[in-house]
Design an enzyme around this catalytic site. Sequence first.
Site, PDB file in Angstrom:
ATOM      1  N   HIS A 103     -78.174 -25.483 -85.877  1.00 29.12           N
ATOM      2  CA  HIS A 103     -79.090 -25.237 -84.761  1.00 29.12           C
ATOM      3  C   HIS A 103     -80.508 -24.972 -85.264  1.00 29.12           C
ATOM      4  CE1 HIS A 103     -80.104 -23.578 -80.717  1.00 29.12           C
ATOM      5  NE2 HIS A 103     -81.026 -22.975 -81.442  1.00 29.12           N
ATOM      6  N   GLU A 104     -80.628 -24.029 -86.189  1.00 32.67           N
ATOM      7  CA  GLU A 104     -81.972 -23.657 -86.654  1.00 32.67           C
ATOM      8  C   GLU A 104     -82.618 -24.796 -87.434  1.00 32.67           C
ATOM      9  OE1 GLU A 104     -83.466 -21.253 -85.380  1.00 32.67           O
ATOM     10  OE2 GLU A 104     -81.721 -20.265 -84.515  1.00 32.67           O
TER      11      GLU A 104
ATOM     12  N   HIS B 245     -84.292 -27.149 -85.127  1.00 27.21           N
ATOM     13  CA  HIS B 245     -85.688 -26.809 -84.795  1.00 27.21           C
ATOM     14  C   HIS B 245     -86.600 -27.263 -85.934  1.00 27.21           C
ATOM     15  CE1 HIS B 245     -84.824 -24.571 -81.203  1.00 27.21           C
ATOM     16  NE2 HIS B 245     -84.102 -23.657 -81.814  1.00 27.21           N
TER      17      HIS B 245
ATOM     18  N   HIS C  32     -87.193 -30.979 -85.824  1.00 24.09           N
ATOM     19  CA  HIS C  32     -88.109 -31.247 -84.702  1.00 24.09           C
ATOM     20  C   HIS C  32     -89.552 -31.000 -85.152  1.00 24.09           C
ATOM     21  CE1 HIS C  32     -88.766 -30.534 -80.077  1.00 24.09           C
ATOM     22  NE2 HIS C  32     -89.394 -31.586 -80.513  1.00 24.09           N
TER      23      HIS C  32
HETATM   24 ZN   LIG Z   1     -82.883 -22.148 -80.971  1.00 23.92          ZN
END
Ligand SMILES: [Zn+2]
Length: 686
Positions: A469-470, A473, A476
Amino acid sequence: MFDAEPFTPPQAAPSFIATPNSIISDAKRIIAHIGSIQDGIIRNETVKTATFSSVVLPLAHAEDTRRLESNILCFYRDVSPDAELRKASNEAHQLIIEFDLESSMRQDLFQLYDAIVRKNEDLDPESDRLLKRQHQNFLRNGLGLSREQQRQRFKEIGVRLNQLKQVFRTNQMAKSDGIWFSRTELEGLSKHVLDSLEQENDGKLWLTFEYHHLIPTLRYVKQSETRKQCYIGFENKCKANVAVFNETIVLRDEAARLLGYPNHATFRVEEKMVKTAERANRFLSELRSKLSDYGLRELERLKAVKKKDLGVRGVQTDDRFYLWETEFYKNLLVEQEYQVDQRKIAEYFPLAQVLSGLLDVFELLFGLRFEEFVEEDKKKDIVWHEDVRPFAIWNSEDEGGDFVGYLYMDLFVREGKLEQPFNVNLQPGFSRADGTCHRPSTALICSFPKGQTTRSTLLTHPELITLFHELGHGIHDLVSVTQHSHFHGTNVALDFGEAPSQMLEHWCWNSETLKSLSYHYATSEKIPEDMLQNLLRTRYVHSALFHLRTLQLSTFDLMVHQPSTHEEIKNMNTSIAWNTVRKKIMQIDGPEVLGQGYAWGHGQGNFGHAMDEYDAGMYSYLYAQVIADDLFATGFAPNPMDSQAGRKYRHAVLEKGGSQDEMATVVGFLGREPSMDAFYKNLGVI
Ligand SMILES: [Zn+2]
């Protein structure tokens, strides 16, 4: 991972050589510099002469350049091992925020922007968006208010809200209280956790209310009374923040009304994908109506496990199910009915191997190459702590082979470091005035326990998800290409921001991916097929309860930011509201059924989201999840390792950052507006 001769990036990595004094003086220098550019523009331009190129563009370039330094100055406060540095960084952050607030309230600048907007110049779409966004920000900061007295009051509120945010954060980060327990009272905790606890002469152990103590306690400690005391302790951890929270929501309401909005929620969501508070409310109530019964069914299953467990142990019980029992029985149910033991699974996921496999996945999907710095280079002041692992990221040959940016991984728990995992931009990407491109730097921060020499850090499956998940980011942030840093990377509407990371969590439930990541720390074996299949079967177990918890926080958040009158918010007892909403939505009992009323705990004092960015925005997690599920179902479900789909996603979604309307970005990939079907289908609701 790429292991040929490393290339030299065309842009030096940022350095981390700040001292407490340099941080403050750098912050002051940056502020003075931007201030002088603003003043220069005011001296040279009038509403008649002002254009995008003479006003907005030079300020945008100044902003781009400043972020190369200011993001890092403010970063130390979250990660530095040096308390003095953290303190200075916090001060610098404060100085910069105050300066930004002042700038966004400059009447003289606003008049120029206002004139430029009316001139309706022919601009490229991203620049047009920048102009309109900044003009709107001036209005949202009270500059459209006709009376000086109103503008003054608005400004006072802004300053005070900013102070309150700081106090709230300081209280949250203060050393947590705790309780002394005997070893019997802590039965069930792993040796690893027990060994890490402070011990008193009489053999009692000090358990704090920090997450790294709280979570294993709620999940594994057998005695209900111990879990109960910890749960209640945690809910009261930041009692001093109640007054801070209350003052904040009252002031926000006053500010929104001054601007002519009916409430703060309406003010906050107008710039998000959802656009109106009514739509956000409708979104939550529809979800609640779909999830409520599923939540109750999940609770019934947990109650049955509890009954059986206590029966075996010969413990008397009432027919209730309490807040401090959910984690414990969720875990027991998964262990008993699915034979899933997270501690056993973790043995197959040593951090080092997982990381390297995970980077392989991202390389293949998105056309990237991750090149770790060699030890020698790490000594050159390019990290803020010896544990940090820096990487240079390159495009793969078929993506052009050029430099993408820098990624830092700071993964272990450390005193003074923020405990929750997060990703943060250290330097944004943007086009320089000469047309060349500055590439970004991003940091992935987690707090995994550091492995002993004989045993490396092992990740449970939820921790593996956190890592994906991290890093989502982070990717992205890295692959975004925008003209202006204002729109770079994760600078997107809040209710879209989590979607790319939530989408990547789907790979953590893909059997091929998990198999390829697994590597037993002692035997080097892959995860056994039956263990893997059992894990996969648990994917949507307790999902309704999980989403209902977010729904509870979101409902509370929208409720306190949408009072019908100002008096209503002034008179609200937020502790009672917090516990009442929780009870209504989660349908789980707390101390209120033991005669302690609804003001027994003050969870809002630890609800940092509502104080920082996520105010009237907590629903974003659910909203983005719906989008994430749709993106995955549409683009990747048939073949998660489809690199063509990965590239399309990279260019159509991640690359755009916030440079265009987020709905247009999503539609650009899906070919239509997002729907809730994939989300509900995953949960088995439809
Ligand atoms: Zn998040």
